[in-house]
Write a protein that holds these residues in place. Structure first.
Motif, mmCIF file in Angstrom:
data_model
loop_
_atom_site.group_PDB
_atom_site.id
_atom_site.type_symbol
_atom_site.label_atom_id
_atom_site.label_comp_id
_atom_site.label_asym_id
_atom_site.label_seq_id
_atom_site.Cartn_x
_atom_site.Cartn_y
_atom_site.Cartn_z
ATOM 1 N N THR A 278 -1.853 3.677 4.851
ATOM 2 C CA THR A 278 -1.432 3.834 3.459
ATOM 3 C C THR A 278 -0.640 5.124 3.265
ATOM 4 O OG1 THR A 278 -3.331 2.575 2.670
ATOM 5 C CG2 THR A 278 -2.286 4.058 1.088
ATOM 6 N N GLY B 250 -3.749 2.697 -3.214
ATOM 7 C CA GLY B 250 -4.669 3.002 -2.132
ATOM 8 C C GLY B 250 -5.496 1.778 -1.775
ATOM 9 N N GLU B 251 -5.915 1.711 -0.520
ATOM 10 C CA GLU B 251 -6.750 0.581 -0.096
ATOM 11 C C GLU B 251 -7.734 1.058 0.960
ATOM 12 O OE1 GLU B 251 -5.911 -3.751 1.897
ATOM 13 O OE2 GLU B 251 -4.733 -3.197 0.125
ATOM 14 N N VAL C 26 0.818 -1.210 0.000
ATOM 15 C CA VAL C 26 0.000 0.000 0.000
ATOM 16 C C VAL C 26 0.855 1.265 0.000
ATOM 17 C CG1 VAL C 26 -1.999 -1.114 1.042
ATOM 18 C CG2 VAL C 26 -0.349 0.074 2.510
ATOM 19 N N HIS D 117 3.157 5.301 1.857
ATOM 20 C CA HIS D 117 3.521 6.113 0.693
ATOM 21 C C HIS D 117 4.650 7.075 1.065
ATOM 22 C CE1 HIS D 117 0.098 4.707 -1.650
ATOM 23 N NE2 HIS D 117 0.424 5.527 -2.629
#
Length: 254
Positions: free
Chosen positions: A153, A145-146, A141, A157
């Motif tokens: 997430t 996106g989740e 992730v 990132h």
């Protein structure tokens, strides 16, 4: 006549799961391993299970002074770290509308700021020696996106971006920085995720685990040793730099 002294590898979150598997593999590959984490009892048990020299250091890496204490202890006991594996992390599942400021901050503090501080502290001796490896355990992730995990997430990132920036900055000085991005791994953290899914959906833990397994094309959870093998490849191969290496059974292709 004594042989060369083995290099030092620091692994955070090393009391269990991916961290412990990584510490074991690095030890088998000839490193003196430092196992860092919050739980002293887990660390001591983990260190006893690691082949070769192992040093357990209890530290809460969200506390800046304890990051400094960790690396100072390593340097005073053995030598500066040639390898840093920033594995310590935490997860949280909640709809974004129910994610509190405190939960958001917890994800950033543990998954992004703590690795930043560890990297910042570990780098100067590496740059001076013109030799070093940094590997951060991120997540798939970090690349997609989740639902239900917005804060987690975002932190992942962020840490992948951190790794890529560091990689570009230090590449000409004999140091590399990479991220390993696992999918769902068979660890205690995933056990907690399974329990949360089961509670939220009214399913059994076995049914919830099966849902996670089906999200990966291999239809099983990744094993911690498989993630550790990817970490070791980043440590051993100086041409791998600035990468986010997926270990997820093909769920995210890049």
């Amino acid at each position: 006549m004594e042989g060369p002294v083995a290099p030092v590898a620091v692994v955070t979150g090393a009391g269990q799961g991916i961290g412990l598997a990584t510490a074991r593999l690095l030890a088998q590959s000839g490193y003196r391993t430092v196992l860092a984490g919050r739980d002293r009892a887990k660390l001591d048990a983990a260190a006893a299970a690691v082949p070769g020299p192992a040093l357990a250091v209890a530290a809460d890496l969200t506390v800046p002074a304890q990051v400094e204490e960790l690396f100072a202890t390593v340097e005073d006991t053995w030598a500066p770290a040639e390898v840093l594996v920033a594995n310590a992390g935490t997860s949280l599942a909640a709809p974004i509308t129910r994610t509190t400021d405190a939960q958001w901050q917890q994800m950033l503090d543990t998954n992004l700021t703590a690795p930043f501080r560890c990297i910042r502290r570990a780098l100067p001796p590496m740059l001076e020696a013109r030799r070093g490896r940094i590997v951060v355990i991120a997540s798939v992730v970090a690349k997609r996106g989740e639902r239900q995990v917005s804060a987690y997430t975002a932190s992942k990132h962020g840490v992948l971006g951190l790794v890529r920036a560091v990689a570009d900055e230090v590449a000409r000085h004999g140091v590399t920085a990479n991220a390993v991005c696992p999918g769902y791994v068979d660890t205690p953290m995933t056990d907690a995720t399974v329990a949360a899914i089961a509670e939220r959906t009214g399913t059994t833990p076995a049914e919830a685990r099966a849902v996670l397994e089906r999200r990966q094309p291999i239809h099983r959870l990744v094993q911690p040793e498989e993630v550790a093998a990817a970490v070791l490849s980043c440590v051993q191969n100086g041409a791998i730099n600035g990468q986010g290496i997926n270990v997820d059974g093909g769920a995210v292709q890049s």
